[in-house]
Design an enzyme around this catalytic site. Sequence first.
Site, PDB file in Angstrom:
ATOM      1  N   THR A  96      15.225  37.714  41.973  1.00 47.46           N
ATOM      2  CA  THR A  96      14.647  37.843  43.317  1.00 47.46           C
ATOM      3  C   THR A  96      14.422  36.429  43.847  1.00 47.46           C
ATOM      4  OG1 THR A  96      13.511  39.882  42.719  1.00 47.46           O
ATOM      5  CG2 THR A  96      12.717  38.733  44.669  1.00 47.46           C
ATOM      6  N   LYS A 171      15.192  43.591  49.422  1.00 50.45           N
ATOM      7  CA  LYS A 171      14.178  43.503  48.354  1.00 50.45           C
ATOM      8  C   LYS A 171      12.828  43.026  48.910  1.00 50.45           C
ATOM      9  CE  LYS A 171      12.335  42.697  44.237  1.00 50.45           C
ATOM     10  NZ  LYS A 171      11.912  43.746  43.336  1.00 50.45           N
ATOM     11  N   LYS A 246       4.694  36.187  44.672  1.00 50.78           N
ATOM     12  CA  LYS A 246       5.977  35.478  44.864  1.00 50.78           C
ATOM     13  C   LYS A 246       6.812  36.174  45.949  1.00 50.78           C
ATOM     14  CE  LYS A 246      10.456  35.141  42.772  1.00 50.78           C
ATOM     15  NZ  LYS A 246      11.358  35.620  41.753  1.00 50.78           N
TER      16      LYS A 246
HETATM   17  P1  NAD Z   1      11.156  36.109  32.913  1.00 50.86           P
HETATM   18  O1  NAD Z   1      10.404  34.876  33.175  1.00 50.86           O
HETATM   19  O2  NAD Z   1      10.683  37.070  31.881  1.00 50.86           O
HETATM   20  O3  NAD Z   1      12.701  35.775  32.584  1.00 50.86           O
HETATM   21  C1  NAD Z   1      13.415  34.716  33.141  1.00 50.86           C
HETATM   22  C2  NAD Z   1      14.178  34.039  32.021  1.00 50.86           C
HETATM   23  O4  NAD Z   1      15.007  33.029  32.563  1.00 50.86           O
HETATM   24  C3  NAD Z   1      13.264  33.359  30.983  1.00 50.86           C
HETATM   25  O5  NAD Z   1      13.538  33.889  29.701  1.00 50.86           O
HETATM   26  C4  NAD Z   1      13.638  31.878  31.089  1.00 50.86           C
HETATM   27  O6  NAD Z   1      13.587  31.204  29.846  1.00 50.86           O
HETATM   28  C5  NAD Z   1      15.062  31.975  31.613  1.00 50.86           C
HETATM   29  N1  NAD Z   1      15.534  30.771  32.283  1.00 50.86           N
HETATM   30  C6  NAD Z   1      14.919  30.011  33.224  1.00 50.86           C
HETATM   31  N2  NAD Z   1      15.717  29.009  33.627  1.00 50.86           N
HETATM   32  C7  NAD Z   1      16.869  29.134  32.915  1.00 50.86           C
HETATM   33  C8  NAD Z   1      18.087  28.401  32.885  1.00 50.86           C
HETATM   34  N3  NAD Z   1      18.292  27.346  33.672  1.00 50.86           N
HETATM   35  N4  NAD Z   1      19.044  28.810  32.028  1.00 50.86           N
HETATM   36  C9  NAD Z   1      18.864  29.884  31.228  1.00 50.86           C
HETATM   37  N5  NAD Z   1      17.733  30.625  31.218  1.00 50.86           N
HETATM   38  C10 NAD Z   1      16.753  30.248  32.051  1.00 50.86           C
HETATM   39  O7  NAD Z   1      11.264  36.870  34.345  1.00 50.86           O
HETATM   40  P2  NAD Z   1      11.669  38.389  34.611  1.00 50.86           P
HETATM   41  O8  NAD Z   1      10.444  39.227  34.677  1.00 50.86           O
HETATM   42  O9  NAD Z   1      12.785  38.761  33.687  1.00 50.86           O
HETATM   43  O10 NAD Z   1      12.185  38.273  36.118  1.00 50.86           O
HETATM   44  C11 NAD Z   1      13.477  37.765  36.424  1.00 50.86           C
HETATM   45  C12 NAD Z   1      13.720  37.971  37.899  1.00 50.86           C
HETATM   46  O11 NAD Z   1      13.637  39.372  38.216  1.00 50.86           O
HETATM   47  C13 NAD Z   1      12.689  37.273  38.811  1.00 50.86           C
HETATM   48  O12 NAD Z   1      13.359  36.747  39.912  1.00 50.86           O
HETATM   49  C14 NAD Z   1      11.746  38.405  39.213  1.00 50.86           C
HETATM   50  O13 NAD Z   1      11.140  38.173  40.474  1.00 50.86           O
HETATM   51  C15 NAD Z   1      12.692  39.583  39.268  1.00 50.86           C
HETATM   52  N6  NAD Z   1      12.073  40.903  39.058  1.00 50.86           N
HETATM   53  C16 NAD Z   1      11.166  41.082  38.061  1.00 50.86           C
HETATM   54  C17 NAD Z   1      10.592  42.341  37.887  1.00 50.86           C
HETATM   55  C18 NAD Z   1       9.578  42.574  36.794  1.00 50.86           C
HETATM   56  O14 NAD Z   1       8.916  43.621  36.820  1.00 50.86           O
HETATM   57  N7  NAD Z   1       9.438  41.690  35.808  1.00 50.86           N
HETATM   58  C19 NAD Z   1      10.960  43.400  38.726  1.00 50.86           C
HETATM   59  C20 NAD Z   1      11.916  43.188  39.714  1.00 50.86           C
HETATM   60  C21 NAD Z   1      12.479  41.928  39.869  1.00 50.86           C
END
Ligand code: NAD
Length: 296
Positions: A96, A171, A246
């Site tokens: 997102t 979204k 966010k």
């Molecule tokens: P998270 O922080 O659990 O996962 C993100 C991952 O990306 C982490 O493991 C981090 O180490 C990795 N990362 C960061 N920079 C990196 C790079 N340069 N190379 C490789 N890996 C890298 O976050 P999440 O909850 O999985 O959310 C991910 C996305 O999905 C976000 O944009 C969030 O807004 C969106 N989202 C989350 C939810 C939710 O309920 N968690 C729901 C809908 C959308």
Amino acid sequence: MSKIGFIGLGNMGGPMAANLVKAGHHVAGFDLAAPAKEGFKKAGGSLAKSAAAAVAEAEVVVTMLPAGPQVRQAYAAEGGILASAHKSALLIDSSTIDVDTARAVTKAAAEHGFEMLDAPVSGGVGGAAAGTLTFMCGGTDRAFERAKPVLEKMGKTIVHAGAAGNGQAAKICNNMMMAVAMVGVCEGFQLAEKLGLDLQKLFDISSKSSGQSWAMTNYCPAPGPVPTAPSNRDYQAGFTADMMLKDLKLAQQAAQSVSAVTPMGAEAAALFQFLVGSGFGPKDFSVMYRFLKSTR
Ligand code: NAD
């Protein structure tokens, strides 16, 4: 079955990548964090040493990263996806992020000869694990048709929202509406309690009346009426207040960029900022109910 490169194996990306493995795809994954890597390996994925190595052989690349700066970096930095993937690979960003970054990265991808789709999701960690996410997609018809068979292994509802960036637009509009509705439900239940009305009675009436909303019937912020709601497990997320803040900030940024009038969205963003600033960030966003009750 396809060769897929998956970058970002966190709370969402981990289970999404695991579902692609389960569906028989060959998935090469990369993350910066050790626990994310471990989880992916346990799910049967093939761990790559770098993002470049994960995407080098891929027919489809999926990224699931925290926010815009990480997405920009992962795609456009030296040795990033645009420099390392095969030109025939389809690029899908499910993070997102802000609409402008999504459109800028898609443009950069096109200049490098790639087709790209922004495909953010709704459905949370539970939906990611169950493979029932909703994907909101922005990009060309061709990119959408190419992506669909892969997205169907991670989600149940796959919608083409229009041109590049429109997935992100859908979204943030959805989440802004949901946040405003959630604050309204929190206020209604709080007022009812103070007026001496039984909360189950209010639920029985309003869930069948014009006050009905998803925030109430699926996710009631007052403990009791909806047993599966986070309000019944001490507001354990779910969808954190941090994440909601966010998305509300992204919505406000987008609204300002096109001079859209969103006073309730702005108010919701300010309220969630206050909630997060008071230490509730890691809790489910419906903790707004407890917070409003505690501030008088
Ligand atoms: P998270 O922080 O659990 O996962 C993100 C991952 O990306 C982490 O493991 C981090 O180490 C990795 N990362 C960061 N920079 C990196 C790079 N340069 N190379 C490789 N890996 C890298 O976050 P999440 O909850 O999985 O959310 C991910 C996305 O999905 C976000 O944009 C969030 O807004 C969106 N989202 C989350 C939810 C939710 O309920 N968690 C729901 C809908 C959308």
